[in-house]
Design a protein around this motif. Structure first.
Motif: not given
Length: 225
Positions: A1-2, A125-126, A75-81, A86-89
């Motif tokens: 996403m970033a 993050a869940c 969905p909230y937790f899916q987007l969070e993940a 994306a940050h980790k990648h």
């Protein structure tokens, strides 16, 4: 996403990646035209159309944290993940780019910031485990050590190898030894001496400014074992 955000100029005006659910909701509502532009550019046309037609409901699902987070499937937790991964990648890509001859202090500082961003993202993050949180924390700790004033000063001394004979407190000590026992002895028992050396050569008392870093350095060498 970033990485996707960077492709779209309009995204700079909105905090789509904020961790605050309320701020994220406001960003997506106020930045709807921009968000839709990104969706149309990154998603198949049928999905982009569906998202546009159900935009408000989708944003509600993605920005209102459910009370039940046992399974982390909402969905909230899916987007969070997705955002945290994306940050980790992005961090992994930057670390790969900074290896070898390309490695610089400024580059390491950039990587450290990216690591801290990833760490902050997965902290609560869940869908992430305590093991994954520990892994990213350890990575950030190592990066923090490599970018510290302490490490920069030590690298300067080891590279330039100045004459240290004027320091009587080092007369019986091989400063440039790579032996961990010798290094441990230096930093544990000759701290005042090292304080003077670093002040003279690096212009600052790196031990005072970086006690945490020095402790991590000694722990990595297993000086207390």
């Amino acid at each position: 996403m970033a990485l996707i955000n960077e492709k779209y100029e309009c995204s700079k005006e909105f905090e789509f990646l904020t961790k605050d659910p309320s701020e994220k909701h406001d960003a997506y509502m106020e930045g709807k035209p921009c968000a839709l532009e990104i969706m149309k550019g990154e998603c198949p046309s049928d999905r982009a159309t569906f998202l546009e037609e159900n935009y408000s409901q989708m944003i509600k699902l993605l920005t209102e944290k459910p009370n039940d987070n046992i399974t982390c499937t909402a969905p909230y937790f899916q987007l969070e993940a997705i955002e945290c991964n994306a940050h980790k990648h992005a961090l992994q890509l930057e670390m790969q780019d900074q290896t070898g001859v390309k490695e610089t202090h400024d580059g390491a500082v950039k990587v450290l910031k990216m690591c801290k961003d990833a760490q902050a993202c997965i902290k609560n993050a869940c869908k992430f485990t305590s093991i994954e949180r520990d892994e990213i924390k350890n990575s950030c700790d190592v990066l923090e050590l490599t970018t510290s004033d302490f490490t920069v000063c030590m690298n300067k001394i080891n590279k330039e190898k100045p004459d240290l004979s004027k320091y009587e407190c080092l007369n019986d000590h091989d400063f440039y030894s790579k032996d961990s026992t010798v290094i441990c002895e230096r930093w544990k028992n000759k701290r005042e001496c090292m304080r003077q050396v670093t002040e003279d050569i690096c212009g600052k008392d790196v031990m005072k400014n970086d006690e945490k870093t020095l402790k991590s350095f000694l722990n990595n060498l297993k000086c207390d074992e």
